[in-house]
Scaffold this active site. Sequence first.
Site, short mmCIF file in Angstrom:
data_model
loop_
_atom_site.label_atom_id
_atom_site.label_comp_id
_atom_site.label_asym_id
_atom_site.label_seq_id
_atom_site.Cartn_x
_atom_site.Cartn_y
_atom_site.Cartn_z
N ASP B 39 8.51 -5.90 -12.57
CA ASP B 39 7.16 -5.64 -11.92
C ASP B 39 6.55 -4.03 -12.58
OD1 ASP B 39 6.98 -7.95 -10.64
OD2 ASP B 39 8.00 -7.07 -9.02
N LYS B 61 2.30 -7.86 -10.70
CA LYS B 61 1.20 -8.03 -9.97
C LYS B 61 0.49 -6.80 -9.42
CE LYS B 61 3.45 -10.77 -7.33
NZ LYS B 61 4.30 -11.77 -6.78
N MET B 176 2.48 0.11 1.30
CA MET B 176 1.04 -0.23 0.60
C MET B 176 0.15 0.14 1.38
SD MET B 176 2.62 -3.97 -1.07
CE MET B 176 3.93 -4.12 0.13
#
Lengths: 252, 252
Positions: B39, B61, B176
């Site tokens: 990633d 992503k 996040m």
Amino acid sequence: MSEPAKGFVSFVSSGPGDPDLLTLRAARRLAEADAILFDDLSAGPILEHARPGADLVGVGKRAGRASPRQDHVSRLLVDYAATGARVVRLKSGDAGIFGRLEEEITALRAAGIGYEIVPGVTAASAAAAAAEIPLTRRLTARRLQFVTGHDVTGALPEELNLAALADPQATTVVYMARRTFAELAARVIAAGLPPDTPALMAEGVSTPEQRLTRAPLADLAAQLRDTPAGPAAPAIVLYGALADGPATEGET
Amino acid sequence: MSEPAKGFVSFVSSGPGDPDLLTLRAARRLAEADAILFDDLSAGPILEHARPGADLVGVGKRAGRASPRQDHVSRLLVDYAATGARVVRLKSGDAGIFGRLEEEITALRAAGIGYEIVPGVTAASAAAAAAEIPLTRRLTARRLQFVTGHDVTGALPEELNLAALADPQATTVVYMARRTFAELAARVIAAGLPPDTPALMAEGVSTPEQRLTRAPLADLAAQLRDTPAGPAAPAIVLYGALADGPATEGET
């Protein structure tokens, strides 16, 4: 992260037990240390990373026993560092998670001795990996929480946040679960968590003694309640919206 | 952990970003892999552990964007493994914590391809270590919980367990966190958590861009609300009964 002339202490996370789960930084700190102060749980093959001639000092505490020796450990740390030594204080799992660093950090600060924390792999991560499942799932297990099975007195804490611990949408990990898990399970079931909630016990995770047991929450609690006390590998228990995994029981 | 002839996939935890925080096992898996699917977050210097000639495949992503590509990643994993390759699926932090392994594991099982999970250092551990504080404290922070700042839609989840998240006796870590932390903070404060609860934001933890900001919960939320969106290092926020630490702001 400067190293004052009076020595320096690295709190090094050993990971769950398999030396292969040390970080590169942890392995280097061990290889460079003049003295390594270690607990029972983190001993063994991990110490093979120490350089020949380093002082290896066991300062283990037993779970649940009052620890008059904490002062002693802090003093030892300060004394070693004061000689100008590079000191490693080895802690099992991730040093920052239930590693009881506070007293030792306070003592080092009071003595003006620098320190660092080298993070590591906590037992929960290793247990889930051993069971070949993730700890979180996007839709059903979005909160992950860690608690210990006992407080400073060695008993299950009186005050538990049952709204947190009986939440079926979380994965809960109980460290040092062996002695009090049956009681904890009874309380979260009384608070509404279904008795057939999936649970997984991992004993001696990542060591040659590793044993994984998958069972519904109430069954696992009964099994632990009926097991006679005695010396045994450390146990952690995961429960909640656990993913299915190939591991149901046995050793790896 | 047997390796069937049709290939094998290792879900390898990269740790928070600094290659020094790879485990010894992770470094070895990278060095032995025929193909590495990574990633965005876990790229960079960590890939220097790959052997020359290995296929390095970026499948990143973006947070919050719907991911029609998940199927694609799963298919790619299966296709690589089916050639008999040793495949590493590199995941940032600890692969089992918010690593979204479910779909990929399901695809591998359906195809009869073996896999393992190599656990690693999660960002919360690295952030606390960078701030030189433990994540738990024996008397005041006995429960540690991890949540994400957004669900599959990219928004803060509607249903939050506020009894868990507004508990002053816990350390809460929001992964996040950048886009939705202001909203989360407003909700936990409305649920009773004092606005002056200690908080710490760690951006780009363990990378050269690392930045730590310590501030009361409400102030940190205001600061994040007023920061224009845009490309930025990943941010996690810790709040609760945090220990005092020497790090108040700045870089390491």
